[in-house]
Design a protein around this motif. Structure first.
Motif, PDB file in Angstrom:
ATOM      1  N   ASN A 109       0.833  -1.200   0.000  1.00  0.00           N
ATOM      2  CA  ASN A 109       0.000   0.000   0.000  1.00  0.00           C
ATOM      3  C   ASN A 109       0.872   1.255   0.000  1.00  0.00           C
ATOM      4  O   ASN A 109       0.629   2.195  -0.764  1.00  0.00           O
ATOM      5  CB  ASN A 109      -0.940  -0.032   1.205  1.00  0.00           C
ATOM      6  N   ARG A 110       1.868   1.293   0.845  1.00  0.00           N
ATOM      7  CA  ARG A 110       2.773   2.462   0.928  1.00  0.00           C
ATOM      8  C   ARG A 110       3.512   2.687  -0.389  1.00  0.00           C
ATOM      9  O   ARG A 110       3.689   3.838  -0.811  1.00  0.00           O
ATOM     10  CB  ARG A 110       3.771   2.295   2.062  1.00  0.00           C
ATOM     11  N   ALA A 111       3.956   1.612  -1.023  1.00  0.00           N
ATOM     12  CA  ALA A 111       4.672   1.753  -2.291  1.00  0.00           C
ATOM     13  C   ALA A 111       3.780   2.395  -3.353  1.00  0.00           C
ATOM     14  O   ALA A 111       4.205   3.292  -4.088  1.00  0.00           O
ATOM     15  CB  ALA A 111       5.173   0.389  -2.774  1.00  0.00           C
ATOM     16  N   VAL A 112       2.523   1.958  -3.409  1.00  0.00           N
ATOM     17  CA  VAL A 112       1.587   2.509  -4.390  1.00  0.00           C
ATOM     18  C   VAL A 112       1.265   3.969  -4.067  1.00  0.00           C
ATOM     19  O   VAL A 112       1.218   4.817  -4.956  1.00  0.00           O
ATOM     20  CB  VAL A 112       0.324   1.625  -4.469  1.00  0.00           C
ATOM     21  N   ILE A 113       1.057   4.284  -2.794  1.00  0.00           N
ATOM     22  CA  ILE A 113       0.803   5.678  -2.403  1.00  0.00           C
ATOM     23  C   ILE A 113       1.992   6.556  -2.777  1.00  0.00           C
ATOM     24  O   ILE A 113       1.823   7.637  -3.356  1.00  0.00           O
ATOM     25  CB  ILE A 113       0.498   5.782  -0.893  1.00  0.00           C
ATOM     26  N   ASP A 114       3.191   6.101  -2.453  1.00  0.00           N
ATOM     27  CA  ASP A 114       4.393   6.888  -2.771  1.00  0.00           C
ATOM     28  C   ASP A 114       4.507   7.134  -4.273  1.00  0.00           C
ATOM     29  O   ASP A 114       4.842   8.237  -4.703  1.00  0.00           O
ATOM     30  CB  ASP A 114       5.649   6.196  -2.247  1.00  0.00           C
ATOM     31  N   PHE A 115       4.233   6.099  -5.080  1.00  0.00           N
ATOM     32  CA  PHE A 115       4.279   6.281  -6.524  1.00  0.00           C
ATOM     33  C   PHE A 115       3.223   7.287  -6.971  1.00  0.00           C
ATOM     34  O   PHE A 115       3.512   8.200  -7.756  1.00  0.00           O
ATOM     35  CB  PHE A 115       4.076   4.951  -7.258  1.00  0.00           C
ATOM     36  N   ALA A 116       2.001   7.127  -6.493  1.00  0.00           N
ATOM     37  CA  ALA A 116       0.913   8.022  -6.907  1.00  0.00           C
ATOM     38  C   ALA A 116       1.230   9.474  -6.555  1.00  0.00           C
ATOM     39  O   ALA A 116       0.826  10.395  -7.272  1.00  0.00           O
ATOM     40  CB  ALA A 116      -0.402   7.582  -6.270  1.00  0.00           C
ATOM     41  N   ARG A 117       1.955   9.683  -5.482  1.00  0.00           N
ATOM     42  CA  ARG A 117       2.336  11.047  -5.100  1.00  0.00           C
ATOM     43  C   ARG A 117       3.313  11.684  -6.075  1.00  0.00           C
ATOM     44  O   ARG A 117       3.470  12.896  -6.075  1.00  0.00           O
ATOM     45  CB  ARG A 117       2.933  11.052  -3.694  1.00  0.00           C
ATOM     46  N   THR A 118       3.987  10.891  -6.901  1.00  0.00           N
ATOM     47  CA  THR A 118       4.906  11.453  -7.896  1.00  0.00           C
ATOM     48  C   THR A 118       4.168  11.921  -9.141  1.00  0.00           C
ATOM     49  O   THR A 118       4.781  12.500 -10.033  1.00  0.00           O
ATOM     50  CB  THR A 118       5.984  10.425  -8.309  1.00  0.00           C
ATOM     51  N   THR A 119       2.870  11.661  -9.200  1.00  0.00           N
ATOM     52  CA  THR A 119       2.067  12.050 -10.364  1.00  0.00           C
ATOM     53  C   THR A 119       1.381  13.389 -10.088  1.00  0.00           C
ATOM     54  O   THR A 119       1.514  13.959  -9.019  1.00  0.00           O
ATOM     55  CB  THR A 119       0.993  10.980 -10.655  1.00  0.00           C
ATOM     56  N   GLU A 120       0.596  13.819 -11.048  1.00  0.00           N
ATOM     57  CA  GLU A 120      -0.171  15.059 -10.917  1.00  0.00           C
ATOM     58  C   GLU A 120      -1.508  14.852 -10.204  1.00  0.00           C
ATOM     59  O   GLU A 120      -2.288  15.792 -10.065  1.00  0.00           O
ATOM     60  CB  GLU A 120      -0.426  15.658 -12.305  1.00  0.00           C
ATOM     61  N   ALA A 121      -1.774  13.630  -9.759  1.00  0.00           N
ATOM     62  CA  ALA A 121      -3.065  13.327  -9.135  1.00  0.00           C
ATOM     63  C   ALA A 121      -3.340  14.236  -7.947  1.00  0.00           C
ATOM     64  O   ALA A 121      -2.441  14.535  -7.160  1.00  0.00           O
ATOM     65  CB  ALA A 121      -3.104  11.868  -8.693  1.00  0.00           C
ATOM     66  N   LYS A 122      -4.582  14.643  -7.835  1.00  0.00           N
ATOM     67  CA  LYS A 122      -5.017  15.484  -6.715  1.00  0.00           C
ATOM     68  C   LYS A 122      -5.542  14.661  -5.548  1.00  0.00           C
ATOM     69  O   LYS A 122      -5.597  15.139  -4.421  1.00  0.00           O
ATOM     70  CB  LYS A 122      -6.085  16.465  -7.188  1.00  0.00           C
ATOM     71  N   GLU A 123      -5.957  13.409  -5.821  1.00  0.00           N
ATOM     72  CA  GLU A 123      -6.458  12.538  -4.759  1.00  0.00           C
ATOM     73  C   GLU A 123      -6.223  11.089  -5.144  1.00  0.00           C
ATOM     74  O   GLU A 123      -6.041  10.754  -6.315  1.00  0.00           O
ATOM     75  CB  GLU A 123      -7.939  12.782  -4.478  1.00  0.00           C
ATOM     76  N   LEU A 124      -6.265  10.240  -4.121  1.00  0.00           N
ATOM     77  CA  LEU A 124      -6.140   8.802  -4.302  1.00  0.00           C
ATOM     78  C   LEU A 124      -7.331   8.155  -3.611  1.00  0.00           C
ATOM     79  O   LEU A 124      -7.577   8.409  -2.426  1.00  0.00           O
ATOM     80  CB  LEU A 124      -4.834   8.284  -3.689  1.00  0.00           C
ATOM     81  N   VAL A 125      -8.087   7.358  -4.367  1.00  0.00           N
ATOM     82  CA  VAL A 125      -9.281   6.719  -3.833  1.00  0.00           C
ATOM     83  C   VAL A 125      -9.217   5.214  -4.099  1.00  0.00           C
ATOM     84  O   VAL A 125      -8.355   4.739  -4.842  1.00  0.00           O
ATOM     85  CB  VAL A 125     -10.577   7.307  -4.443  1.00  0.00           C
ATOM     86  N   LEU A 126     -10.154   4.508  -3.505  1.00  0.00           N
ATOM     87  CA  LEU A 126     -10.311   3.084  -3.767  1.00  0.00           C
ATOM     88  C   LEU A 126     -11.764   2.718  -3.552  1.00  0.00           C
ATOM     89  O   LEU A 126     -12.529   3.493  -2.978  1.00  0.00           O
ATOM     90  CB  LEU A 126      -9.396   2.240  -2.877  1.00  0.00           C
ATOM     91  N   LEU A 127     -12.133   1.556  -4.042  1.00  0.00           N
ATOM     92  CA  LEU A 127     -13.473   1.013  -3.841  1.00  0.00           C
ATOM     93  C   LEU A 127     -13.330  -0.309  -3.104  1.00  0.00           C
ATOM     94  O   LEU A 127     -12.503  -1.145  -3.481  1.00  0.00           O
ATOM     95  CB  LEU A 127     -14.183   0.791  -5.174  1.00  0.00           C
ATOM     96  N   VAL A 128     -14.118  -0.489  -2.057  1.00  0.00           N
ATOM     97  CA  VAL A 128     -14.094  -1.730  -1.293  1.00  0.00           C
ATOM     98  C   VAL A 128     -15.528  -2.224  -1.161  1.00  0.00           C
ATOM     99  O   VAL A 128     -16.457  -1.432  -0.979  1.00  0.00           O
ATOM    100  CB  VAL A 128     -13.407  -1.532   0.074  1.00  0.00           C
ATOM    101  N   ARG A 129     -15.698  -3.511  -1.299  1.00  0.00           N
ATOM    102  CA  ARG A 129     -17.036  -4.101  -1.210  1.00  0.00           C
ATOM    103  C   ARG A 129     -17.640  -3.800   0.155  1.00  0.00           C
ATOM    104  O   ARG A 129     -16.971  -3.865   1.178  1.00  0.00           O
ATOM    105  CB  ARG A 129     -16.943  -5.600  -1.452  1.00  0.00           C
ATOM    106  N   ASP A 130     -18.921  -3.484   0.167  1.00  0.00           N
ATOM    107  CA  ASP A 130     -19.586  -3.031   1.398  1.00  0.00           C
ATOM    108  C   ASP A 130     -19.539  -4.039   2.541  1.00  0.00           C
ATOM    109  O   ASP A 130     -19.608  -3.653   3.702  1.00  0.00           O
ATOM    110  CB  ASP A 130     -21.034  -2.600   1.121  1.00  0.00           C
ATOM    111  N   ASP A 131     -19.377  -5.325   2.236  1.00  0.00           N
ATOM    112  CA  ASP A 131     -19.312  -6.325   3.303  1.00  0.00           C
ATOM    113  C   ASP A 131     -17.888  -6.803   3.596  1.00  0.00           C
ATOM    114  O   ASP A 131     -17.683  -7.749   4.343  1.00  0.00           O
ATOM    115  CB  ASP A 131     -20.226  -7.514   2.993  1.00  0.00           C
ATOM    116  N   ASN A 132     -16.903  -6.117   3.050  1.00  0.00           N
ATOM    117  CA  ASN A 132     -15.500  -6.468   3.282  1.00  0.00           C
ATOM    118  C   ASN A 132     -14.981  -5.670   4.483  1.00  0.00           C
ATOM    119  O   ASN A 132     -14.234  -4.699   4.341  1.00  0.00           O
ATOM    120  CB  ASN A 132     -14.659  -6.200   2.031  1.00  0.00           C
ATOM    121  N   GLU A 133     -15.406  -6.087   5.661  1.00  0.00           N
ATOM    122  CA  GLU A 133     -15.038  -5.363   6.892  1.00  0.00           C
ATOM    123  C   GLU A 133     -13.536  -5.392   7.136  1.00  0.00           C
ATOM    124  O   GLU A 133     -12.946  -4.394   7.541  1.00  0.00           O
ATOM    125  CB  GLU A 133     -15.777  -5.954   8.097  1.00  0.00           C
ATOM    126  N   ARG A 134     -12.925  -6.537   6.915  1.00  0.00           N
ATOM    127  CA  ARG A 134     -11.477  -6.649   7.146  1.00  0.00           C
ATOM    128  C   ARG A 134     -10.712  -5.673   6.257  1.00  0.00           C
ATOM    129  O   ARG A 134      -9.817  -4.978   6.700  1.00  0.00           O
ATOM    130  CB  ARG A 134     -11.029  -8.084   6.898  1.00  0.00           C
TER     131      ARG A 134
END
Length: 170
Positions: A109-134
């Motif tokens: 997760n940290r590696a992907v966040i660090d990479f995304a921060r090198t881009t022009e992206a203004k935000e980083l989001v994800l989608l998680v299934r509503d019953d995926n509590e873990r």
């Protein structure tokens, strides 16, 4: 066990394919593709995907490798959001059962966040299934927060995918 987190390489396409197919069997409703759909993909497309993943500056695709065996034990990626300009989205998240409970997910997760921060992206989001509590609890510990947005799950319309945003991205 020791693990190395790094970008995948083009010659790992078979290992990547195997990991993806395992992920689809292990968590069949956590992805936007079925195991059967992935099985139907010709080797040439897997090779192309692995080459693109390895060389792309427009997406992040990371794997965790077991240092003792050389096996891929996890994958994590992010790419420009498919319908929200200026945003990136986390995709293709999977950690093999034997590597769960280690720091593999956090490091990927940290590696992907660090990479995304090198881009022009203004935000980083994800989608998680509503019953995926873990999964949701993990993302919350990592700094993601629910946005209130959701969409129907394409493989199971009886469930939604809820959106989370990395709060301290920028």
């Amino acid at each position: 066990m020791a693990y190395t987190v790094r970008r995948t390489t083009a010659d790992e396409w078979r290992d990547f394919r195997e990991l993806r197919l395992e992920a689809l069997l292990d968590s069949p409703t956590n992805f936007g593709q079925t195991h059967e759909q992935a099985l139907a993909i010709p080797d040439e497309q897997w090779q192309e995907r692995a080459q693109t993943n390895a060389a792309s500056e427009e997406q992040a695709f990371y794997v965790a490798v077991d240092d003792a065996t050389g096996w891929l034990v996890g994958m994590w990626s992010a790419a420009p959001h498919f319908n929200r300009p200026g945003s990136w989205i986390v995709l293709g998240v999977y950690v093999r059962p034997e590597a769960r409970g280690t720091d593999v997910a956090r490091r990927l997760n940290r590696a992907v966040i660090d990479f995304a921060r090198t881009t022009e992206a203004k935000e980083l989001v994800l989608l998680v299934r509503d019953d995926n509590e873990r999964g949701r609890r993990f993302y919350e510990r990592e700094g993601f927060v629910l946005t209130g947005g959701s969409q129907p799950h394409n493989l199971d319309p009886s469930h939604d995918l809820v959106e989370m945003r990395y709060e301290t991205f920028r």
